[in-house]
Design a protein around this motif. Structure first.
Motif, PDB file in Angstrom:
ATOM      1  N   ALA A 177      52.746  26.166  24.155  1.00 13.24           N
ATOM      2  CA  ALA A 177      51.784  27.252  23.946  1.00 13.24           C
ATOM      3  C   ALA A 177      50.461  26.651  23.480  1.00 13.24           C
ATOM      4  CB  ALA A 177      52.314  28.246  22.910  1.00 13.24           C
ATOM      5  N   ILE A 178      49.372  27.025  24.155  1.00 13.89           N
ATOM      6  CA  ILE A 178      48.054  26.465  23.869  1.00 13.89           C
ATOM      7  C   ILE A 178      47.096  27.589  23.522  1.00 13.89           C
ATOM      8  CG2 ILE A 178      46.106  25.156  24.808  1.00 13.89           C
ATOM      9  CD1 ILE A 178      48.126  23.715  26.619  1.00 13.89           C
ATOM     10  N   MET A 179      46.420  27.460  22.407  1.00 15.42           N
ATOM     11  CA  MET A 179      45.421  28.433  21.968  1.00 15.42           C
ATOM     12  C   MET A 179      44.065  27.745  21.872  1.00 15.42           C
ATOM     13  SD  MET A 179      44.451  31.396  20.819  1.00 15.42           S
ATOM     14  CE  MET A 179      43.239  32.175  19.759  1.00 15.42           C
ATOM     15  N   VAL A 180      43.106  28.225  22.660  1.00 14.95           N
ATOM     16  CA  VAL A 180      41.737  27.716  22.612  1.00 14.95           C
ATOM     17  C   VAL A 180      40.888  28.809  21.962  1.00 14.95           C
ATOM     18  CG1 VAL A 180      39.822  26.726  23.914  1.00 14.95           C
ATOM     19  CG2 VAL A 180      42.170  26.418  24.735  1.00 14.95           C
ATOM     20  N   ASP A 181      40.421  28.536  20.756  1.00 14.56           N
ATOM     21  CA  ASP A 181      39.756  29.574  19.969  1.00 14.56           C
ATOM     22  C   ASP A 181      38.326  29.821  20.454  1.00 14.56           C
ATOM     23  OD1 ASP A 181      39.554  31.518  18.000  1.00 14.56           O
ATOM     24  OD2 ASP A 181      40.480  30.252  16.464  1.00 14.56           O
ATOM     25  N   LYS A 182      37.668  30.757  19.828  1.00 22.63           N
ATOM     26  CA  LYS A 182      36.361  31.267  20.252  1.00 22.63           C
ATOM     27  C   LYS A 182      35.329  30.150  20.423  1.00 22.63           C
ATOM     28  CE  LYS A 182      32.956  34.788  18.972  1.00 22.63           C
ATOM     29  NZ  LYS A 182      32.612  35.857  17.996  1.00 22.63           N
ATOM     30  N   GLY A 183      34.737  30.112  21.626  1.00 28.41           N
ATOM     31  CA  GLY A 183      33.670  29.158  21.903  1.00 28.41           C
ATOM     32  C   GLY A 183      34.102  27.718  22.064  1.00 28.41           C
ATOM     33  N   ALA A 184      35.414  27.438  22.027  1.00 28.42           N
ATOM     34  CA  ALA A 184      35.911  26.063  22.143  1.00 28.42           C
ATOM     35  C   ALA A 184      36.185  25.715  23.602  1.00 28.42           C
ATOM     36  CB  ALA A 184      37.179  25.898  21.307  1.00 28.42           C
ATOM     37  N   SER A 185      36.476  24.433  23.848  1.00 26.77           N
ATOM     38  CA  SER A 185      36.789  23.987  25.202  1.00 26.77           C
ATOM     39  C   SER A 185      37.947  22.997  25.167  1.00 26.77           C
ATOM     40  CB  SER A 185      35.565  23.340  25.869  1.00 26.77           C
ATOM     41  OG  SER A 185      35.147  22.195  25.152  1.00 26.77           O
ATOM     42  N   ALA A 228      35.620  30.814  25.499  1.00 24.28           N
ATOM     43  CA  ALA A 228      36.309  29.525  25.608  1.00 24.28           C
ATOM     44  C   ALA A 228      36.249  28.997  27.041  1.00 24.28           C
ATOM     45  CB  ALA A 228      37.752  29.654  25.155  1.00 24.28           C
ATOM     46  N   THR A 229      36.434  27.679  27.163  1.00 19.32           N
ATOM     47  CA  THR A 229      36.409  27.006  28.464  1.00 19.32           C
ATOM     48  C   THR A 229      37.662  26.159  28.621  1.00 19.32           C
ATOM     49  OG1 THR A 229      33.996  26.918  28.473  1.00 19.32           O
ATOM     50  CG2 THR A 229      35.146  25.401  29.940  1.00 19.32           C
ATOM     51  N   VAL A 251      49.760  23.981  20.618  1.00 16.40           N
ATOM     52  CA  VAL A 251      48.479  23.266  20.576  1.00 16.40           C
ATOM     53  C   VAL A 251      47.405  24.257  20.181  1.00 16.40           C
ATOM     54  CG1 VAL A 251      46.780  21.974  21.917  1.00 16.40           C
ATOM     55  CG2 VAL A 251      49.234  21.649  22.362  1.00 16.40           C
ATOM     56  N   TYR A 252      46.582  23.865  19.208  1.00 13.80           N
ATOM     57  CA  TYR A 252      45.504  24.743  18.742  1.00 13.80           C
ATOM     58  C   TYR A 252      44.176  23.996  18.755  1.00 13.80           C
ATOM     59  CZ  TYR A 252      42.593  27.615  15.688  1.00 13.80           C
ATOM     60  OH  TYR A 252      41.579  28.381  15.187  1.00 13.80           O
ATOM     61  N   VAL A 253      43.192  24.608  19.437  1.00 17.10           N
ATOM     62  CA  VAL A 253      41.826  24.081  19.458  1.00 17.10           C
ATOM     63  C   VAL A 253      40.963  25.017  18.620  1.00 17.10           C
ATOM     64  CG1 VAL A 253      39.910  23.303  20.899  1.00 17.10           C
ATOM     65  CG2 VAL A 253      42.237  23.245  21.809  1.00 17.10           C
ATOM     66  N   PRO A 254      40.478  24.576  17.451  1.00 17.72           N
ATOM     67  CA  PRO A 254      39.692  25.456  16.572  1.00 17.72           C
ATOM     68  C   PRO A 254      38.405  25.937  17.241  1.00 17.72           C
ATOM     69  CG  PRO A 254      40.431  23.501  15.386  1.00 17.72           C
ATOM     70  CD  PRO A 254      40.709  23.253  16.834  1.00 17.72           C
ATOM     71  N   ALA A 255      37.869  27.005  16.721  1.00 15.74           N
ATOM     72  CA  ALA A 255      36.637  27.596  17.254  1.00 15.74           C
ATOM     73  C   ALA A 255      35.508  26.566  17.314  1.00 15.74           C
ATOM     74  CB  ALA A 255      36.221  28.783  16.392  1.00 15.74           C
ATOM     75  N   ASP A 256      34.760  26.627  18.421  1.00 14.27           N
ATOM     76  CA  ASP A 256      33.574  25.782  18.638  1.00 14.27           C
ATOM     77  C   ASP A 256      33.888  24.286  18.629  1.00 14.27           C
ATOM     78  OD1 ASP A 256      31.767  27.995  18.796  1.00 14.27           O
ATOM     79  OD2 ASP A 256      31.882  28.172  16.615  1.00 14.27           O
ATOM     80  N   THR A 257      35.134  23.930  18.909  1.00 13.42           N
ATOM     81  CA  THR A 257      35.525  22.520  19.021  1.00 13.42           C
ATOM     82  C   THR A 257      35.474  22.096  20.481  1.00 13.42           C
ATOM     83  OG1 THR A 257      36.974  22.675  17.091  1.00 13.42           O
ATOM     84  CG2 THR A 257      37.393  20.872  18.611  1.00 13.42           C
ATOM     85  N   HIS A 258      34.888  20.898  20.723  1.00 12.18           N
ATOM     86  CA  HIS A 258      34.754  20.407  22.095  1.00 12.18           C
ATOM     87  C   HIS A 258      35.250  18.959  22.139  1.00 12.18           C
ATOM     88  CE1 HIS A 258      32.428  23.995  23.062  1.00 12.18           C
ATOM     89  NE2 HIS A 258      31.759  23.789  21.931  1.00 12.18           N
TER      90      HIS A 258
END
Length: 345
Positions: free
Chosen positions: A99-107, A134-135, A74-81
């Protein structure tokens, strides 16, 4: 290829001395060598794929790699909420890797529903990486049948100025271990890791955590509540490892358990290992019965004994979820706790 039961963790290993998987698992347990296929509800803006993924450490992670097939990534792009949760369901039996990746500034908010099959065996290796700023909000609801064995291991790697909130409610199973490892790779990590277990009949829940602080200025709070009755066993193991660079760490851990039966067991081991010299760290543990004076006070005001016990127990457990900002979820957890209390005696 069959699973060699001798490879399973057992009581001779210090970290597993109160949760002996090897002794509990039998050859006819469903899912021992099966790949679990989780069901996902993926919010808009989040990407889901299959691939190699990151592998965890330890015997159960090795089994997940052996029998769990490809990792669900799972990938959450940067600054995505995302506006909705990432829901993970259908982990009824077998091995799975996520595997979960929460990119820079995302939640990201994750809801994990654990409800297994009769006489099933489940093993999850969950790897989460939080980039700078990230959050993560993680919610776990665990409702297995009393014949199900479940191991869930999550490792969260947190970079600079990340925020983590985790709330877990477990009603146990034949044997269950819900384990969280948090590594504070960067400074300024803020985390709340709370949970509660409510056990009846012969159920078993182990809530184990290991928080490793490697950089300065992190703020960690952990509170776990337990209620045990009949012939159940509750286990809490928590450790803060504060390395020398992790100055100005502020960390507190508490475990409190109510024993409603003389035949129930609670095993608790809170630990601090500190190498930094400018920190505020504490831990606490209590195990006891309901307050007789509070029960007497409520009885004097006409509240029946069973209702008084239930009200006091609900208030005790609910403290673990006071930090939840989602009122609907908090109300749902309170309702589940009340339902359990109504049938516990």
């Amino acid at each position: 290829m069959p699973l060699d039961l001798k490879t399973l963790p057992n009581r001779r290993q210090e970290a597993w001395k109160w949760t002996d998987v090897q002794a509990k698992v039998s050859d006819d347990q469903n899912g021992l060598t099966r790949t679990a296929i989780p069901e996902f509800e993926v919010p808009e803006g989040v990407k889901l794929s299959e691939g190699e993924g990151q592998k965890g450490h330890g015997a159960m992670a090795e089994l997940a790699a052996q029998f769990g097939g490809q990792s669900w990534n799972v990938y959450v792009p940067a600054d995505t909420h995302p506006k909705s949760d990432l829901a993970i369901d259908r982990l009824t039996q077998g091995h799975a890797r996520i595997a979960i990746m929460v990119d820079k500034g995302a939640s990201l908010t994750i809801t994990e529903n654990y409800e297994g099959a009769e006489n099933g065996f489940s093993n999850l290796d969950l790897q989460i990486h939080l980039s700078e700023g990230a959050t993560l909000s993680r919610r776990i609801i665990h409702r297995d049948p009393d014949s199900h064995i479940r191991i869930s291991h999550a490792h969260i790697a947190a970079e600079v100025n990340t925020t983590i909130t985790q709330h877990c409610l477990s009603f146990g199973g034949a044997l269950s271990r819900l384990e969280t490892h948090l590594t504070c790779e960067g400074e300024g990590v803020k985390a709340v890791l709370n949970g509660a277990y409510l056990l009846r009949d012969k159920r078993h829940t182990d809530m184990t955590s290991f928080i490793r602080l490697k950089q300065p200025d992190s703020h960690i709070r952990q509170a776990v509540k337990g209620v045990v009755t009949d012939k159940t066993r509750g286990v809490f193991q928590g450790k803060f490892l504060v390395e020398r660079p992790a100055q100005h760490t502020d960390a507190a851990m508490r475990h409190d358990a109510l024993m409603l039966s003389d035949n129930a067991e609670v095993r608790a081991k809170p630990e601090l290992e500190i190498y930094a010299d400018d920190v505020a760290c504490e831990h606490g543990n209590t195990i006891g019965a309901l307050d007789d004076s509070a029960l007497f006070y409520m009885r004097q005001r006409g509240i029946p004994l069973k209702q008084a016990r239930a009200l006091l127990t609900e208030a005790f457990v609910a403290e673990a979820f006071d930090s939840l900002t989602d009122e609907d979820l908090r109300d749902s957890l309170s309702e589940q706790i009340r339902e359990w209390l109504e049938t516990a005696e």
